[in-house]
Design a protein around this motif. Structure first.
Motif, PDB file in Angstrom:
ATOM      1  N   ILE A 467     130.469 -42.841  28.325  1.00 52.43           N
ATOM      2  CA  ILE A 467     131.390 -43.925  29.074  1.00 52.43           C
ATOM      3  C   ILE A 467     131.440 -42.852  30.533  1.00 52.43           C
ATOM      4  N   PRO A 523     138.581 -48.492  30.204  1.00 48.92           N
ATOM      5  CA  PRO A 523     137.684 -48.508  28.926  1.00 48.92           C
ATOM      6  C   PRO A 523     137.923 -47.213  28.093  1.00 48.92           C
ATOM      7  N   LEU A 526     140.863 -47.575  25.847  1.00 53.77           N
ATOM      8  CA  LEU A 526     140.912 -48.409  24.917  1.00 53.77           C
ATOM      9  C   LEU A 526     139.812 -47.987  23.835  1.00 53.77           C
ATOM     10  N   THR A 527     138.825 -47.019  24.504  1.00 58.65           N
ATOM     11  CA  THR A 527     137.982 -46.461  23.439  1.00 58.65           C
ATOM     12  C   THR A 527     138.711 -45.512  22.363  1.00 58.65           C
ATOM     13  N   SER A 535     133.799 -53.429  19.908  1.00 55.20           N
ATOM     14  CA  SER A 535     134.377 -53.376  21.157  1.00 55.20           C
ATOM     15  C   SER A 535     134.221 -52.252  21.779  1.00 55.20           C
ATOM     16  N   VAL A 536     133.772 -51.045  21.242  1.00 62.28           N
ATOM     17  CA  VAL A 536     133.357 -49.754  21.883  1.00 62.28           C
ATOM     18  C   VAL A 536     132.195 -49.744  22.774  1.00 62.28           C
ATOM     19  N   ASN A 538     131.193 -52.644  24.230  1.00 62.42           N
ATOM     20  CA  ASN A 538     131.489 -53.192  25.481  1.00 62.42           C
ATOM     21  C   ASN A 538     132.282 -51.922  26.584  1.00 62.42           C
ATOM     22  N   TYR A 539     132.852 -51.155  26.091  1.00 62.52           N
ATOM     23  CA  TYR A 539     133.483 -50.244  26.863  1.00 62.52           C
ATOM     24  C   TYR A 539     132.158 -49.368  27.577  1.00 62.52           C
ATOM     25  N   TRP A 542     130.542 -51.051  30.135  1.00 61.82           N
ATOM     26  CA  TRP A 542     131.532 -51.161  31.322  1.00 61.82           C
ATOM     27  C   TRP A 542     131.324 -49.657  32.054  1.00 61.82           C
TER      28      TRP A 542
END
Length: 567
Positions: A467, A523, A526-527, A535-536, A538-539, A542
């Protein structure tokens, strides 16, 4: 025809060794008396500025010092405790030793390029070559630096005493702790500046500092780890006692420990050794400082002038290059095997540059580890704001690690003519500079992530590098190609709150990392707290989108940088 002005004509310098002491002393008195007459108006102006500074300081102490008296009384009575005294008492000794050791390293490293004895450029170019007593010029400057070392050490000691008493140590004994801390750190300050004069005088001492400084930094890091373990109950009192006798950095801490609790046996001997060593270093420094070569003083004078000019023009990159040039050592001839494919020329050149400057990869390793430690601490923070602050600090540490690895790109940005013979457009060359930093930073981050998984069992740590690493590397590339601050940014817009020139200047320098940290915070947060794998993903997407935005920005900045050099 008028005769030349004797003030403007510089006599040919005579070798001092060929003159007797009486002649040298007489010429020294005449020269300094002439300088005092020529600088009389300037000296009056300096005296007025010093008097105003003393007046402002006295007014500030009277206005704000009175408000501090009640707080100091409560502090002395132990009514300001904010932390667990047992935890602080276990962690403080190795932390203070590490702090003192790092201060010693900082002063000695400073002596490699600047001080403690520095003269202005005119004095180095005109005054020192004259057949005069050089000690009359250099010793007062060294004496001032020794006084600064003593005062600065005492101020640091006061800050340490206040911090320890605020934490609950030495309750009701603030006065003895203040004296012990200020005295120990003041003696350490005098010793460090005295030894730094030897580093400036002797090349062998300078080489020894270059060799041992990285080792000292690693020892300080180990002491910091020891302090962290002690805070969690894994303290080693016997090891701490041994560390306090390893050198002046430990002797300076012994009086503090004698007041706060864990008394070191024989601490008066250690403090006496520190004071004797400080006095001896000061005396020896005063004796040897006139022997500093004129060439060394001229180089340092020009370096200080260039450093000051860089700061004055709000160009920290130029100031940093002046320091690097002054600390220059013989270039390493290490070279990696040449690639067989032309597309690998730029990565090969970047990797060779990092191999020849091993301090940068070493700092990248250290900063990456610090960043992951801060990110790990953010997951167990007591509240949301503290968690976000620790996470942001971890991302900043990761950015600084990436900045160490993008130094070859900064060198090309400083002088685009370096890349003039390459068959690439300058803006497209920026993307080729990202290969080595991206690979090295990614490997370092994944190694730290594997260690985090082994310690915590949370596999989400493996996705943290995916990320943030690409975005942080491209943010470092944006900073590499930013160039000096534009003149329009220095002026800034006028607002009811005043001119915003300083705000625009700061924004110019921190724009890349600021955008990366702000966009990566959601992100990442949230990760670290996510439990759903979907959902991870999507992060991760991002984070890659942020990296793409910063990549485009770095290309645009490289294009603008090339146009600034060759419009």
């Amino acid at each position: 025809m008028t005769s030349p002005d004797p003030v403007l004509t510089t006599p040919r310098p005579e070798p001092v060794d060929t003159l007797d002491r009486a002649t040298v002393a007489a010429r020294t008195r005449e020269t300094l008396a002439l300088l005092r007459r020529l600088r009389r108006a300037h000296l009056r102006e300096q005296a007025g500025s010093a008097a105003f500074a003393a007046y402002a300081t006295a007014i500030g102490l009277l206005v704000y010092g009175g408000a501090l008296l009640p707080w100091l009384r409560r502090l002395s009575a132990g009514q300001q405790q904010t932390t667990d005294a047992a935890v602080l008492g276990a962690a403080a000794p190795p932390a203070l030793i590490a702090l003192t050791l790092l201060l010693f390293v900082a002063v000695l490293r400073d002596a490699l390029w600047r001080g403690p004895v520095t003269v202005p450029v005119p004095a180095a170019s005109w005054l020192l070559p004259l057949p005069i007593d050089r000690g009359r010029i250099l010793r007062p400057r060294l004496r001032n630096q020794l006084v600064i070392g003593a005062v600065g050490g005492a101020v640091l000691g006061v800050a340490v005493a206040v911090a320890l008493t605020t934490g609950g140590l030495a309750v009701g004994r603030f006065g003895p702790l203040l004296g012990a801390s200020a005295g120990g750190f003041a003696a350490a300050g005098v010793l460090s500046f005295g030894v730094s004069a030897l580093v400036e005088r002797y090349q062998r001492a300078a080489r020894l500092v270059r060799l041992l400084a990285p080792v000292a930094v690693l020892v300080a890091v180990a002491l910091g780890v020891q302090a962290g373990l002690a805070a969690y109950g894994h303290d080693l009192p016997v090891l701490v006692r041994v560390e306090t006798w390893t050198g002046p950095w430990g002797w300076a801490v012994q009086p503090v420990l004698a007041v706060t609790g864990p008394v070191v046996p024989g601490w008066p001997v250690g403090f006496a050794l520190l004071v004797v060593a400080a006095l001896a270093a000061a005396v020896v420094a005063m004796v040897v400082c006139p022997g500093v070569s004129g060439r060394t003083l001229r180089i340092r004078a020009r370096s200080v002038a260039g450093f000051t000019a860089g700061l004055t023009t709000l160009n920290p990159r130029a100031a940093a290059l002046e320091i690097r040039a002054a600390r220059s050592r013989p270039a390493r001839t290490l070279r990696l095997p040449r690639p067989h494919h032309p597309r690998l020329i730029i990565p090969w050149r970047d990797a060779t540059a990092l191999v020849r400057s091993p301090s940068r990869p070493a700092w990248a390793v250290l900063l990456t580890a610090v960043g992951f430690l801060l990110i790990r601490l953010s997951t167990g923070a007591a509240n949301l704001y503290l968690s976000l602050a620790l996470l942001a600090a971890g991302l900043v540490a990761g950015y600084l690690a990436a900045a160490q690895l993008t130094e070859p790109a900064r060198l090309d940005a400083d002088d685009p003519r370096r890349a003039g013979s390459l068959p690439y457009a300058f803006d497209r060359l920026a993307l080729r500079h990202v290969v080595v930093p991206l690979v090295v930073a990614g490997v370092l981050a994944e190694v730290c992530a594997v260690v985090a998984v082994a310690l915590t069992g949370s596999v989400t740590a493996l996705l943290v590098p995916v990320i943030c690493v690409p975005a942080l590397v491209f943010a470092a590339l944006v900073s590499a190609y930013r160039g000096p601050v534009p003149a329009a940014a220095m002026n800034g817009p006028d607002t009811p709150a005043g001119n915003l020139g300083m705000v625009t200047v700061v924004a110019w320098y921190v724009a890349g990392p600021l955008v990366a940290v702000v966009l990566l915070l959601p992100p990442m947060h949230l990760t670290l707290g996510a439990h759903a794998p979907g959902s991870v993903l999507n992060y991760v997407l991002w984070g890659l989108a942020v990296a793409a935005i910063l990549a485009f920005w770095s290309v645009r900045r490289a294009h603008n940088r090339a146009n600034d050099i060759h419009p």
